[in-house]
Motif scaffolding. Structure first.
Motif, PDB file in Angstrom:
ATOM      1  N   THR A   1     -19.697 -24.599  -7.873  1.00  0.00           N
ATOM      2  CA  THR A   1     -20.062 -25.567  -8.788  1.00  0.00           C
ATOM      3  C   THR A   1     -21.355 -24.673  -8.610  1.00  0.00           C
TER       4      THR A   1
ATOM      5  N   GLY B   1     -15.637 -25.451  -7.561  1.00  0.00           N
ATOM      6  CA  GLY B   1     -15.812 -26.396  -8.141  1.00  0.00           C
ATOM      7  C   GLY B   1     -14.415 -25.688  -8.738  1.00  0.00           C
TER       8      GLY B   1
ATOM      9  N   ALA C   1     -11.143 -35.215 -11.603  1.00  0.00           N
ATOM     10  CA  ALA C   1     -11.015 -34.641 -10.056  1.00  0.00           C
ATOM     11  C   ALA C   1     -12.243 -35.869 -10.304  1.00  0.00           C
TER      12      ALA C   1
ATOM     13  N   TYR D   1     -15.468 -35.713  -7.064  1.00  0.00           N
ATOM     14  CA  TYR D   1     -16.138 -34.937  -6.133  1.00  0.00           C
ATOM     15  C   TYR D   1     -17.231 -35.794  -5.392  1.00  0.00           C
TER      16      TYR D   1
ATOM     17  N   TRP E   1     -14.200 -31.858  -3.460  1.00  0.00           N
ATOM     18  CA  TRP E   1     -12.885 -32.194  -4.709  1.00  0.00           C
ATOM     19  C   TRP E   1     -11.730 -32.658  -5.100  1.00  0.00           C
ATOM     20  N   THR E   2     -11.062 -34.075  -5.089  1.00  0.00           N
ATOM     21  CA  THR E   2     -10.191 -34.557  -4.942  1.00  0.00           C
ATOM     22  C   THR E   2      -9.333 -34.682  -6.355  1.00  0.00           C
ATOM     23  N   GLU E   3      -8.187 -34.160  -5.994  1.00  0.00           N
ATOM     24  CA  GLU E   3      -7.641 -34.493  -8.126  1.00  0.00           C
ATOM     25  C   GLU E   3      -7.209 -36.090  -7.767  1.00  0.00           C
TER      26      GLU E   3
END
Length: 303
Positions: A221, A238, A273, A275, A282-284
């Motif tokens: 990112t 990212g 996702a 952030y 980051w969390t899916e």
């Protein structure tokens, strides 16, 4: 407890919202019924939202309806009703950007494709219900630059664009809303096309994109803090891929949906996702059963 919603617009539909409860990160997509004319039956309009002011609502401008290039402007108010505002006094455009500035009470239309030249950037004064061509000097974004090729985001004082600009993949442009001056600089990458971007508290975030060869950029990112005296790009975690769609949900959270051709958690167009900007995490979110439109036709905004 901070409930937020993410609105999705596509070529055929606008009725999806994401309800995100940040305290538990429990998310679900819900159908959102709207009243008024069927303004959503069009391809690639531009969309943005204003909250916390006298002009709260979701704004939609332009797009293509069959062979008709639209120049109209609509607002979805808090009652779920579409209200038509003033059309841009030029030919229509699609695949462009609409930026909302709640503090200045203005909307900005730039980029995209049209039947003829659409290089002008237009500004709509919400208090006066009046359009005007934005004063502009310097290297403005090239005409006929599609919204999927570059990102455009609004901060307190500036508009930041990045991506392809007349073939210059490594350029990013900065527009001063007060002086009307465009400035051009280089991104810290060899090139970038089809990135995703948003701004949160005057900090610009760019995720994904590809280079001129078609290869994806690394999973990173790009971050630019516009509140600093001399803003410089930095890099954080990212995703690889392109045509990500980012929306700032408030607090520390950015939501990202969609990914054309990527191999990460957002691939296959059904990924979501979150952030955390503070933690750089980051969390899916498992949304594999959720309908999400083609990334090239998707438009998102937080409201």
């Amino acid at each position: 407890m901070y409930p937020f919603m993410l609105c999705i617009a596509s070529a055929v539909n606008i009725p999806a919202k994401l309800s995100n409860h940040l305290s538990t990160q429990a998310t679900q997509w819900i159908s959102y019924e709207v009243d008024g004319p069927l303004v959503h039956q069009r391809a690639n309009p531009a969309i943005c939202a204003i909250t916390g002011g006298t002009h709260d609502g979701i704004f939609l401008q332009g797009g293509k309806q069959g062979d008709v290039w639209k120049n109209d402007l609509w607002k979805l108010n808090e009652t779920g009703t579409w209200v038509e505002l003033d059309s841009v006094p030029e030919q229509g455009r699609w695949k462009h950007h609409l930026l909302c500035d709640a503090e200045r009470k203005e909307l900005y239309v730039l980029g995209g494709k049209g039947i003829a030249d659409v290089s002008n950037m237009w500004v709509y004064n919400l208090d006066k219900s009046e359009w005007k061509v934005a004063s502009s000097t310097g290297p403005a974004p090239s005409a006929d630059v599609q919204g999927t090729d570059f990102i455009a985001v609004s901060t307190t004082r500036h508009i930041v664009t990045a991506g392809t600009n007349d073939g210059a993949y490594s350029d990013w442009l900065l527009y001063d809303k007060t002086t009307g001056e465009w400035k051009q600089d280089r991104l810290p990458e060899l090139g970038i096309e089809d990135p995703g971007g948003t701004a949160a508290n005057d900090v610009v975030y760019i995720v994904g994109g590809s280079v001129a060869s078609g290869d994806f950029l690394p999973s990173q990112t790009l971050v630019l803090n516009m509140s600093e005296p001399n803003p410089q790009w930095s890099k954080k975690k990212g995703f690889a891929g392109e045509e990500h769609h980012l929306s700032y949900l408030g607090g520390d959270i950015i939501a990202v949906v969609g990914d054309r051709g990527g191999k990460g958690p957002l691939a296959q167009n059904n990924g979501l996702a979150l952030y955390n900007m503070t933690l750089d995490v980051w969390t899916e979110v498992n949304q594999s059963t959720v309908w999400i439109p083609s990334t090239s036709e998707m438009r998102t905004t937080a409201y």
